[in-house]
Design a protein around this motif. Structure first.
Motif, PDB file in Angstrom:
ATOM      1  N   LEU A 130       5.678  27.003   7.959  1.00  0.00           N
ATOM      2  CA  LEU A 130       6.247  25.703   7.633  1.00  0.00           C
ATOM      3  C   LEU A 130       5.206  24.591   7.657  1.00  0.00           C
ATOM      4  O   LEU A 130       5.547  23.425   7.456  1.00  0.00           O
ATOM      5  N   GLY A 131       3.943  24.938   7.933  1.00  0.00           N
ATOM      6  CA  GLY A 131       2.893  23.925   7.959  1.00  0.00           C
ATOM      7  C   GLY A 131       2.850  23.130   9.243  1.00  0.00           C
ATOM      8  O   GLY A 131       2.293  22.021   9.255  1.00  0.00           O
ATOM      9  N   GLY A 132       3.418  23.665  10.331  1.00  0.00           N
ATOM     10  CA  GLY A 132       3.433  22.952  11.600  1.00  0.00           C
ATOM     11  C   GLY A 132       2.449  23.533  12.594  1.00  0.00           C
ATOM     12  O   GLY A 132       1.521  24.275  12.231  1.00  0.00           O
ATOM     13  N   THR A 133       2.643  23.208  13.860  1.00  0.00           N
ATOM     14  CA  THR A 133       1.774  23.689  14.926  1.00  0.00           C
ATOM     15  C   THR A 133       2.626  24.295  16.025  1.00  0.00           C
ATOM     16  O   THR A 133       3.809  23.961  16.196  1.00  0.00           O
ATOM     17  N   PHE A 134       1.996  25.170  16.808  1.00  0.00           N
ATOM     18  CA  PHE A 134       2.683  25.824  17.915  1.00  0.00           C
ATOM     19  C   PHE A 134       1.653  26.152  18.981  1.00  0.00           C
ATOM     20  O   PHE A 134       0.596  26.700  18.687  1.00  0.00           O
ATOM     21  N   ALA A 145       1.233  27.102  27.055  1.00  0.00           N
ATOM     22  CA  ALA A 145       0.277  27.046  28.151  1.00  0.00           C
ATOM     23  C   ALA A 145       1.032  27.002  29.462  1.00  0.00           C
ATOM     24  O   ALA A 145       2.133  26.426  29.541  1.00  0.00           O
ATOM     25  N   PRO A 146       0.486  27.610  30.499  1.00  0.00           N
ATOM     26  CA  PRO A 146       1.101  27.493  31.838  1.00  0.00           C
ATOM     27  C   PRO A 146       0.906  26.089  32.391  1.00  0.00           C
ATOM     28  O   PRO A 146      -0.034  25.382  32.045  1.00  0.00           O
ATOM     29  N   THR A 147       1.816  25.670  33.270  1.00  0.00           N
ATOM     30  CA  THR A 147       1.741  24.351  33.887  1.00  0.00           C
ATOM     31  C   THR A 147       1.174  24.458  35.299  1.00  0.00           C
ATOM     32  O   THR A 147       1.045  25.551  35.863  1.00  0.00           O
ATOM     33  N   GLU A 148       0.826  23.309  35.864  1.00  0.00           N
ATOM     34  CA  GLU A 148       0.216  23.295  37.190  1.00  0.00           C
ATOM     35  C   GLU A 148       1.179  23.753  38.281  1.00  0.00           C
ATOM     36  O   GLU A 148       0.758  24.282  39.308  1.00  0.00           O
ATOM     37  N   ASP A 149       2.488  23.551  38.088  1.00  0.00           N
ATOM     38  CA  ASP A 149       3.457  23.954  39.106  1.00  0.00           C
ATOM     39  C   ASP A 149       3.832  25.421  39.011  1.00  0.00           C
ATOM     40  O   ASP A 149       4.759  25.869  39.691  1.00  0.00           O
ATOM     41  N   GLY A 150       3.165  26.188  38.149  1.00  0.00           N
ATOM     42  CA  GLY A 150       3.460  27.602  38.006  1.00  0.00           C
ATOM     43  C   GLY A 150       4.476  27.921  36.939  1.00  0.00           C
ATOM     44  O   GLY A 150       4.840  29.092  36.759  1.00  0.00           O
ATOM     45  N   GLY A 151       4.939  26.911  36.236  1.00  0.00           N
ATOM     46  CA  GLY A 151       5.898  27.135  35.167  1.00  0.00           C
ATOM     47  C   GLY A 151       5.213  27.407  33.833  1.00  0.00           C
ATOM     48  O   GLY A 151       4.055  27.848  33.772  1.00  0.00           O
ATOM     49  N   PHE A 152       5.926  27.104  32.771  1.00  0.00           N
ATOM     50  CA  PHE A 152       5.408  27.393  31.429  1.00  0.00           C
ATOM     51  C   PHE A 152       5.917  26.323  30.481  1.00  0.00           C
ATOM     52  O   PHE A 152       7.044  25.821  30.621  1.00  0.00           O
ATOM     53  N   ARG A 153       5.053  25.938  29.508  1.00  0.00           N
ATOM     54  CA  ARG A 153       5.404  24.900  28.545  1.00  0.00           C
ATOM     55  C   ARG A 153       5.142  25.398  27.120  1.00  0.00           C
ATOM     56  O   ARG A 153       4.117  26.031  26.857  1.00  0.00           O
ATOM     57  N   VAL A 154       6.063  25.092  26.242  1.00  0.00           N
ATOM     58  CA  VAL A 154       5.947  25.440  24.821  1.00  0.00           C
ATOM     59  C   VAL A 154       6.092  24.155  24.017  1.00  0.00           C
ATOM     60  O   VAL A 154       7.036  23.379  24.247  1.00  0.00           O
ATOM     61  N   ARG A 155       5.166  23.911  23.128  1.00  0.00           N
ATOM     62  CA  ARG A 155       5.213  22.765  22.222  1.00  0.00           C
ATOM     63  C   ARG A 155       5.148  23.256  20.783  1.00  0.00           C
ATOM     64  O   ARG A 155       4.301  24.097  20.456  1.00  0.00           O
ATOM     65  N   ALA A 156       6.008  22.710  19.945  1.00  0.00           N
ATOM     66  CA  ALA A 156       6.012  23.057  18.520  1.00  0.00           C
ATOM     67  C   ALA A 156       6.303  21.794  17.719  1.00  0.00           C
ATOM     68  O   ALA A 156       7.038  20.911  18.173  1.00  0.00           O
ATOM     69  N   SER A 157       5.730  21.715  16.543  1.00  0.00           N
ATOM     70  CA  SER A 157       5.980  20.593  15.643  1.00  0.00           C
ATOM     71  C   SER A 157       6.123  21.118  14.222  1.00  0.00           C
ATOM     72  O   SER A 157       5.440  22.064  13.820  1.00  0.00           O
ATOM     73  N   TYR A 158       7.036  20.491  13.483  1.00  0.00           N
ATOM     74  CA  TYR A 158       7.310  20.899  12.102  1.00  0.00           C
ATOM     75  C   TYR A 158       7.357  19.646  11.234  1.00  0.00           C
ATOM     76  O   TYR A 158       8.027  18.670  11.587  1.00  0.00           O
ATOM     77  N   PRO A 159       6.670  19.655  10.103  1.00  0.00           N
ATOM     78  CA  PRO A 159       6.778  18.498   9.191  1.00  0.00           C
ATOM     79  C   PRO A 159       8.137  18.446   8.540  1.00  0.00           C
ATOM     80  O   PRO A 159       8.714  19.483   8.199  1.00  0.00           O
ATOM     81  N   VAL A 160       8.662  17.244   8.352  1.00  0.00           N
ATOM     82  CA  VAL A 160      10.009  17.100   7.789  1.00  0.00           C
ATOM     83  C   VAL A 160       9.987  17.145   6.269  1.00  0.00           C
ATOM     84  O   VAL A 160      11.042  17.227   5.648  1.00  0.00           O
ATOM     85  N   ASP A 161       8.798  17.091   5.638  1.00  0.00           N
ATOM     86  CA  ASP A 161       8.714  17.132   4.173  1.00  0.00           C
ATOM     87  C   ASP A 161       8.300  18.505   3.694  1.00  0.00           C
ATOM     88  O   ASP A 161       7.587  18.659   2.732  1.00  0.00           O
ATOM     89  N   THR A 162       8.754  19.574   4.351  1.00  0.00           N
ATOM     90  CA  THR A 162       8.391  20.940   4.003  1.00  0.00           C
ATOM     91  C   THR A 162       8.929  21.286   2.624  1.00  0.00           C
ATOM     92  O   THR A 162      10.114  21.141   2.406  1.00  0.00           O
TER      93      THR A 162
END
Length: 393
Positions: free
Chosen positions: A369-373, A376-393
């Motif tokens: 879709l032309g986005g990013t993903f 990465a683990p977090t400092e408190d021992g958890g986990f984080r997921v980031r994703a972005s998608y362009p709206v003009d796909t």
């Protein structure tokens, strides 16, 4: 979990470069459009040079006019080859426009090939080369000169015809080869489509026979649990299992239908509007925030956002049981951003099977879709997921 980052900066920059190059090419004149006109001008100049160099000094004015007209008539040889040939005949017979007549005959043979006009034109050119103007001079020639002129007439008329037939045959052969290559490409595409159709049909059978059967059994066991156990907690658990099984069977049926179809139509998929229901049906404590989602969001972007949140919550349930999750969906100027964060698990993992393809699938979806993903683990021992998608796909 490993760190995964998929960017689209290089792809977007490459697309901008291709668009810029296409704009520059459109702004400049195409060489292929100028080449025929340059060739026509060259032909006319050569024919005029032949008339100027061969013609005697003391000549009737009509001979000069007919020769010049024959040279100028070559400008229309691409559109009216036979008419141009007829216009060059007087200039060749009563003047010195031999090269002009040969050019006209060559173009006629190239365009018409074995048409009757080619043979008529060749006969006229032979006559112009055999006879001489005025007729008194022709009658004074010896029979040896007549024979020589007849032979020269065959050469003058035959050479343009032979070259024109050769050029036409070469063009026809090139067209046949291009058609053959296109036919082979179509056959290759059809073969690939047939292979993919067989693979889709096999996968659809396996999904229907195995996965659908197992999910149906789960729903039946949940129903039996609700009948045999009257406690409120057991009833709620059984109802949740039945609802999840029903929803899974509906999506599975949609996927099986897609696999059995030609693959040209996409099934209806859940989107951002179904995130509330997804959060309610999950066994993970979730804090959901949806902000500034633009109107008219593309279906593929909305479905990608839903699947990303769904996969993240599934991973939390499998790899960090007992932990809560924070889901934030935010619309921005450059697209839709999703962030899912979970704390460390508070209980032992249930040992649920995992193929390890969830993160890879989300990264591939973002890339398509032309986005990013990124994860990465977090400092408190958890986990984080980031994703972005362009709206003009």
């Amino acid at each position: 979990m490993p760190h995964i980052a998929v960017g689209s900066t290089s792809a977007r920059s490459g697309e901008r470069q291709r668009r810029t190059a296409g704009t520059r090419r459109a702004a400049l004149p195409h060489r292929g459009t100028l080449r025929p006109y340059a060739l026509d001008i060259t032909v006319i100049l050569l024919a005029g040079l032949d008339v100027w160099m061969v013609g005697p000094e003391q000549v009737p004015s009509y001979s000069i006019v007919l020769s010049v007209l024959a040279c100028l008539a070559l400008a229309g040889r691409r559109w009216f080859p036979f008419a141009v040939l007829l216009l060059t005949v007087p200039g060749f017979l009563a003047g010195w426009a031999q090269i002009a007549a040969m050019f006209a005959l060559g173009m006629l043979a190239t365009r018409k090939q074995f048409h009757w006009q080619v043979w008529v034109g060749a006969g006229l050119i032979w006559v112009c080369r055999f006879f001489q103007w005025p007729l008194e001079e022709f009658m004074d020639l010896s029979w040896q000169m007549h024979v020589r002129n007849a032979i020269y007439g065959v050469v003058v008329a035959g050479m343009p015809v032979a070259i024109g037939l050769l050029i036409g045959a070469r063009s026809e052969l090139s067209a046949r080869l291009a058609e053959l290559a296109a036919s082979r490409d179509r056959e290759r595409i059809l073969h690939a489509q047939a292979v993919r159709a067989d693979e889709r049909a096999k996968l659809a059978r396996d999904m229907h026979d195995v996965v659908s059967h197992d999910i149906t059994l789960i729903a039946m066991q949940a129903n039996a649990l609700s009948v045999s156990n009257t406690s409120a907690e057991a009833q709620r658990t059984a109802d949740t299992i039945r609802q999840l099984s029903k929803h899974t069977l509906e999506e599975l049926r949609s996927l099986v239908g897609l696999l059995r179809s030609s693959g040209q139509t996409e099934p209806s998929q859940p989107g951002i509007t179904e995130l509330d229901q997804l959060v309610r049906n999950t066994n993970v404590p979730v804090q959901l925030t949806v902000e500034s989602v633009p109107d008219g969001l593309p279906n593929d972007v909305s479905a990608a956002a839903y699947r990303t949140v769904q996969e993240c919550l599934t991973n939390v349930h499998k790899h960090a049981p007992g932990a809560g999750a924070t889901v934030r969906v935010r619309g921005e100027d450059d697209g839709l951003r999703i962030e899912v964060h979970n704390a460390p698990g508070t209980t032992a993992t249930a040992g649920l099977p995992s193929g390890g393809h969830g993160l890879t699938g989300m990264a591939e979806r973002a890339r398509m879709l032309g986005g990013t993903f990124e994860t990465a683990p977090t400092e408190d021992g958890g986990f984080r997921v980031r994703a972005s998608y362009p709206v003009d796909t």
